[in-house]
Motif scaffolding. Structure first.
Motif, PDB file in Angstrom:
ATOM      1  N   TYR A   1     -26.830  40.822 118.782  1.00  0.00           N
ATOM      2  CA  TYR A   1     -27.433  39.698 119.486  1.00  0.00           C
ATOM      3  C   TYR A   1     -27.618  38.508 118.558  1.00  0.00           C
ATOM      4  CZ  TYR A   1     -28.276  42.626 123.525  1.00  0.00           C
ATOM      5  OH  TYR A   1     -28.105  43.430 124.624  1.00  0.00           O
ATOM      6  N   GLY A   2     -27.767  38.731 117.286  1.00  0.00           N
ATOM      7  CA  GLY A   2     -27.920  37.675 116.306  1.00  0.00           C
ATOM      8  C   GLY A   2     -28.198  38.302 114.955  1.00  0.00           C
ATOM      9  N   THR A   3     -27.228  38.275 114.050  1.00  0.00           N
ATOM     10  CA  THR A   3     -27.383  38.998 112.797  1.00  0.00           C
ATOM     11  C   THR A   3     -26.238  38.653 111.858  1.00  0.00           C
ATOM     12  OG1 THR A   3     -27.785  41.198 111.892  1.00  0.00           O
ATOM     13  CG2 THR A   3     -26.070  41.016 113.534  1.00  0.00           C
ATOM     14  N   GLU A   4     -26.230  39.243 110.652  1.00  0.00           N
ATOM     15  CA  GLU A   4     -25.160  39.058 109.673  1.00  0.00           C
ATOM     16  C   GLU A   4     -24.575  40.413 109.311  1.00  0.00           C
ATOM     17  OE1 GLU A   4     -26.265  36.703 106.300  1.00  0.00           O
ATOM     18  OE2 GLU A   4     -27.472  35.314 107.500  1.00  0.00           O
ATOM     19  N   PHE A   5     -23.257  40.522 109.402  1.00  0.00           N
ATOM     20  CA  PHE A   5     -22.605  41.803 109.123  1.00  0.00           C
ATOM     21  C   PHE A   5     -21.141  41.568 108.790  1.00  0.00           C
ATOM     22  CE2 PHE A   5     -22.219  40.762 113.519  1.00  0.00           C
ATOM     23  CZ  PHE A   5     -20.970  41.194 113.921  1.00  0.00           C
ATOM     24  N   ASN A   6     -20.511  42.593 108.230  1.00  0.00           N
ATOM     25  CA  ASN A   6     -19.106  42.533 107.835  1.00  0.00           C
ATOM     26  C   ASN A   6     -18.337  43.634 108.551  1.00  0.00           C
ATOM     27  OD1 ASN A   6     -17.349  41.147 105.556  1.00  0.00           O
ATOM     28  ND2 ASN A   6     -16.716  43.287 105.617  1.00  0.00           N
ATOM     29  N   VAL A   7     -17.185  43.289 109.096  1.00  0.00           N
ATOM     30  CA  VAL A   7     -16.320  44.266 109.766  1.00  0.00           C
ATOM     31  C   VAL A   7     -14.969  44.262 109.071  1.00  0.00           C
ATOM     32  CG1 VAL A   7     -15.174  44.938 111.911  1.00  0.00           C
ATOM     33  CG2 VAL A   7     -17.461  43.929 111.981  1.00  0.00           C
TER      34      VAL A   7
ATOM     35  N   PHE B   1     -16.617  38.334 107.912  1.00  0.00           N
ATOM     36  CA  PHE B   1     -18.069  38.321 107.821  1.00  0.00           C
ATOM     37  C   PHE B   1     -18.585  37.477 108.973  1.00  0.00           C
ATOM     38  CE2 PHE B   1     -22.006  36.214 106.542  1.00  0.00           C
ATOM     39  CZ  PHE B   1     -22.794  37.302 106.188  1.00  0.00           C
ATOM     40  N   PHE B   2     -19.533  38.018 109.729  1.00  0.00           N
ATOM     41  CA  PHE B   2     -20.064  37.335 110.911  1.00  0.00           C
ATOM     42  C   PHE B   2     -21.528  36.950 110.708  1.00  0.00           C
ATOM     43  CE2 PHE B   2     -16.558  39.858 112.427  1.00  0.00           C
ATOM     44  CZ  PHE B   2     -15.980  39.108 113.438  1.00  0.00           C
ATOM     45  N   LYS B   3     -21.839  35.726 111.045  1.00  0.00           N
ATOM     46  CA  LYS B   3     -23.222  35.273 111.122  1.00  0.00           C
ATOM     47  C   LYS B   3     -23.405  34.771 112.550  1.00  0.00           C
ATOM     48  CE  LYS B   3     -26.727  32.465 108.795  1.00  0.00           C
ATOM     49  NZ  LYS B   3     -26.987  31.509 107.681  1.00  0.00           N
ATOM     50  N   VAL B   4     -23.930  35.651 113.395  1.00  0.00           N
ATOM     51  CA  VAL B   4     -23.937  35.414 114.843  1.00  0.00           C
ATOM     52  C   VAL B   4     -25.174  34.632 115.269  1.00  0.00           C
ATOM     53  CG1 VAL B   4     -23.982  36.529 117.106  1.00  0.00           C
ATOM     54  CG2 VAL B   4     -22.575  37.483 115.267  1.00  0.00           C
ATOM     55  N   SER B   5     -24.955  33.596 116.071  1.00  0.00           N
ATOM     56  CA  SER B   5     -26.066  32.831 116.631  1.00  0.00           C
ATOM     57  C   SER B   5     -26.842  33.693 117.610  1.00  0.00           C
ATOM     58  CB  SER B   5     -25.539  31.585 117.350  1.00  0.00           C
ATOM     59  OG  SER B   5     -24.965  30.689 116.441  1.00  0.00           O
ATOM     60  N   LYS B   6     -28.132  33.692 117.478  1.00  0.00           N
ATOM     61  CA  LYS B   6     -28.969  34.549 118.309  1.00  0.00           C
ATOM     62  C   LYS B   6     -29.019  34.045 119.742  1.00  0.00           C
ATOM     63  CE  LYS B   6     -33.422  36.950 118.298  1.00  0.00           C
ATOM     64  NZ  LYS B   6     -34.702  37.132 117.570  1.00  0.00           N
TER      65      LYS B   6
ATOM     66  N   GLY C   1     -30.619  42.158 110.220  1.00  0.00           N
ATOM     67  CA  GLY C   1     -30.675  42.292 111.670  1.00  0.00           C
ATOM     68  C   GLY C   1     -30.422  43.721 112.108  1.00  0.00           C
ATOM     69  N   SER C   2     -29.791  43.865 113.240  1.00  0.00           N
ATOM     70  CA  SER C   2     -29.500  45.185 113.789  1.00  0.00           C
ATOM     71  C   SER C   2     -28.230  45.119 114.623  1.00  0.00           C
ATOM     72  CB  SER C   2     -30.668  45.667 114.666  1.00  0.00           C
ATOM     73  OG  SER C   2     -30.378  46.916 115.241  1.00  0.00           O
ATOM     74  N   VAL C   3     -27.369  46.103 114.464  1.00  0.00           N
ATOM     75  CA  VAL C   3     -26.148  46.161 115.258  1.00  0.00           C
ATOM     76  C   VAL C   3     -25.944  47.576 115.773  1.00  0.00           C
ATOM     77  CG1 VAL C   3     -25.062  44.336 113.890  1.00  0.00           C
ATOM     78  CG2 VAL C   3     -24.573  46.732 113.364  1.00  0.00           C
ATOM     79  N   GLY C   4     -25.168  47.685 116.833  1.00  0.00           N
ATOM     80  CA  GLY C   4     -24.772  48.979 117.355  1.00  0.00           C
ATOM     81  C   GLY C   4     -23.280  49.155 117.179  1.00  0.00           C
ATOM     82  N   VAL C   5     -22.843  50.368 116.861  1.00  0.00           N
ATOM     83  CA  VAL C   5     -21.423  50.642 116.653  1.00  0.00           C
ATOM     84  C   VAL C   5     -21.001  51.838 117.500  1.00  0.00           C
ATOM     85  CG1 VAL C   5     -21.404  49.711 114.312  1.00  0.00           C
ATOM     86  CG2 VAL C   5     -21.883  52.135 114.656  1.00  0.00           C
ATOM     87  N   LYS C   6     -19.740  51.831 117.880  1.00  0.00           N
ATOM     88  CA  LYS C   6     -19.174  52.974 118.584  1.00  0.00           C
ATOM     89  C   LYS C   6     -17.656  52.881 118.537  1.00  0.00           C
ATOM     90  CE  LYS C   6     -19.109  51.089 123.318  1.00  0.00           C
ATOM     91  NZ  LYS C   6     -19.526  51.342 124.710  1.00  0.00           N
ATOM     92  N   LYS C   7     -16.998  53.973 118.891  1.00  0.00           N
ATOM     93  CA  LYS C   7     -15.549  53.961 118.943  1.00  0.00           C
ATOM     94  C   LYS C   7     -15.100  53.101 120.105  1.00  0.00           C
ATOM     95  CE  LYS C   7     -13.246  57.728 118.200  1.00  0.00           C
ATOM     96  NZ  LYS C   7     -12.731  59.122 118.269  1.00  0.00           N
ATOM     97  N   ASN C   8     -13.988  52.401 119.896  1.00  0.00           N
ATOM     98  CA  ASN C   8     -13.419  51.577 120.961  1.00  0.00           C
ATOM     99  C   ASN C   8     -12.449  52.438 121.762  1.00  0.00           C
ATOM    100  OD1 ASN C   8     -12.351  49.648 122.595  1.00  0.00           O
ATOM    101  ND2 ASN C   8     -11.803  48.226 120.971  1.00  0.00           N
ATOM    102  N   LEU C   9     -12.881  52.813 122.942  1.00  0.00           N
ATOM    103  CA  LEU C   9     -12.073  53.707 123.780  1.00  0.00           C
ATOM    104  C   LEU C   9     -11.415  52.986 124.943  1.00  0.00           C
ATOM    105  CD1 LEU C   9     -14.545  56.731 123.884  1.00  0.00           C
ATOM    106  CD2 LEU C   9     -12.591  56.383 122.357  1.00  0.00           C
ATOM    107  N   GLY C  10     -11.474  51.652 124.925  1.00  0.00           N
ATOM    108  CA  GLY C  10     -10.814  50.889 125.974  1.00  0.00           C
ATOM    109  C   GLY C  10     -11.406  51.123 127.343  1.00  0.00           C
TER     110      GLY C  10
ATOM    111  N   ASP D   1     -20.410  28.885 120.322  1.00  0.00           N
ATOM    112  CA  ASP D   1     -21.841  29.196 120.416  1.00  0.00           C
ATOM    113  C   ASP D   1     -22.564  28.954 119.095  1.00  0.00           C
ATOM    114  OD1 ASP D   1     -20.702  31.277 119.002  1.00  0.00           O
ATOM    115  OD2 ASP D   1     -22.081  32.766 119.800  1.00  0.00           O
ATOM    116  N   GLY D   2     -21.830  28.473 118.083  1.00  0.00           N
ATOM    117  CA  GLY D   2     -22.427  28.221 116.779  1.00  0.00           C
ATOM    118  C   GLY D   2     -22.311  29.368 115.803  1.00  0.00           C
ATOM    119  N   SER D   3     -21.760  30.500 116.234  1.00  0.00           N
ATOM    120  CA  SER D   3     -21.584  31.649 115.338  1.00  0.00           C
ATOM    121  C   SER D   3     -20.528  31.339 114.282  1.00  0.00           C
ATOM    122  CB  SER D   3     -21.162  32.890 116.130  1.00  0.00           C
ATOM    123  OG  SER D   3     -22.185  33.300 117.007  1.00  0.00           O
ATOM    124  N   LEU D   4     -20.826  31.744 113.037  1.00  0.00           N
ATOM    125  CA  LEU D   4     -19.905  31.533 111.927  1.00  0.00           C
ATOM    126  C   LEU D   4     -19.119  32.806 111.663  1.00  0.00           C
ATOM    127  CD1 LEU D   4     -18.836  29.987 109.396  1.00  0.00           C
ATOM    128  CD2 LEU D   4     -20.803  30.938 108.167  1.00  0.00           C
TER     129      LEU D   4
END
Length: 391
Positions: A241-247, A218-223, A263-272, A185-188
């Protein structure tokens, strides 16, 4: 035990949540041939993948699982008996697809001194491709879907096609290396040392773009306003949806950290499969940290340079414990550090280093705290200088 309940117990056991009674029931249930068949089908539906199997082989996976169960009747613990299992829990039409690495020790450590970035194409090819030069990446059937040029793996655009086959890809970056990949999708994605990224060769149209990370990237996500981008790790999930962040979530670290650059991101625990809690939004220059066994994220304001400097070859320490610095140095320089001077582990240090040798970094730290060190090949020994004087 009904089939549904059996699957429930298997999932709970894989997640390390089964009670002693449930473990005993699972051990009894797995003995019969009928239930073994059910379990094999369960493996197929969930695409149990391990690094020991070059293709999805439920028979081999089951035999291994059964052998381990019989060898551990006193204390059933999958995390200790199958240290390199990675499985994808896929419940089509019912649950989100979320990748889990349930091993306690990182699979990248088995190739700690292997200097090659490698790519495994699951379903398309069972081979591990060493990415050391420019090349065209093809499936086992010969279909071209990616290229490597100037040290960057780039997937060919497909327009989010519904017809393209989405082969699972596992990209492994060893210690001492970083690597860039441009998704379909072009995301780096810029992967740090000792990291593993699992993702499809092509994202499907109108469906969330999902990847699984072990380590740091480091993510640079295509919008794309129509489809979100999900970064899942063992304990956290990040939605954008389209932003730069580090995980960052290494298996030998005590927390998962998500740092937002823009940009803006949402986070939460991964509960499967139990994952139904809402995402919490964070804003630029904030870090969301989820410590092991914590109930929720801690959100703080931070200097993002500290967390993304690594992608430019810069190591930044800001009031960091020596024990944590040691881990970063081991990954960055692909070296083993044995610290025999445990008293300095809790001491904190500051410093910025760019393209410096590990000896220079340790000598800089020595100006503030007295210790001795010597390098023997790929190992550095740290000792209390007073002990050396006594010898």
């Amino acid at each position: 035990m009904k089939e549904f309940n059996a699957k429930n117990r298997i999932v709970k056991y894989l997640d390390g949540e089964a009670t002693a009674l449930e473990k005993k029931q699972l051990l009894t249930w797995i003995e019969t041939k009928k239930n073994q068949k059910i379990f094999k089908e369960f493996l197929k539906s969930q695409q149990l993948i391990t690094r020991n199997y070059k293709a999805i082989d439920s028979e081999a996976a089951f035999n291994d699982f059964l052998d381990k169960i019989h060898s551990d009747k006193k204390g059933l613990n999958l995390k200790s008996i199958i240290p390199y299992i990675a499985y994808a829990a896929i419940f089509i039409g019912v649950f989100l697809s979320t990748f889990y690495f349930i091993n306690k020790e990182s699979p990248i450590k088995s190739s700690l001194y292997n200097n090659e970035v490698s790519l495994q194409i699951v379903n398309g090819s069972s081979d591990h491709i060493s990415i050391v030069e420019d090349q065209v990446v093809k499936t086992k059937a010969g279909a071209k879907f990616a290229i490597v040029k100037n040290g960057v793996l780039k997937y060919l655009p497909t327009g989010n096609s519904t017809k393209s086959i989405a082969y699972q890809n596992i990209l492994r970056v060893p210690y001492g290396k970083t690597f860039k990949v441009i998704l379909s999708d072009g995301s780096l994605v810029h992967l740090n040392s000792g990291s593993v990224l699992t993702y499809p060769s092509v994202f499907q149209k109108n469906k969330p773009r999902k990847v699984f990370l072990e380590g740091e990237a480091f993510f640079k996500v295509s919008k794309d306003i129509h489809t979100s981008f999900l970064v899942n790790s063992k304990s956290s999930s990040t939605k954008v949806y389209g932003t730069e962040f580090n995980v960052s979530e290494y298996l030998d670290e005590n927390s998962a950290d998500i740092v937002l650059v823009e940009g803006s991101v949402g986070v939460k625990k991964n509960l499967g499969i139990k994952d139904n809690e809402p995402y919490k939004l964070i804003t630029p220059s904030q870090k969301a940290s989820l410590r092991k066994n914590a109930k929720d994220f801690e959100i703080t304001d931070v200097d993002v340079k500290k967390y993304i400097g690594w992608k430019d070859g810069i190591l930044i320490f800001q009031n960091d414990r020596f024990a944590d610095i040691k881990k970063k140095l081991e990954r960055h320089y692909n070296i083993k550090i044995t610290n025999n001077y445990h008293e300095i582990n809790s001491l904190r240090f500051n410093g910025d280093f760019q393209n410096d040798s590990i000896e220079k970094i340790l000598n800089t730290i020595k100006t503030h705290t007295d210790f001795s060190f010597e390098r023997k090949g790929d190992t550095i020994l740290i000792n209390n200088p007073k002990n050396n004087e006594m010898n």
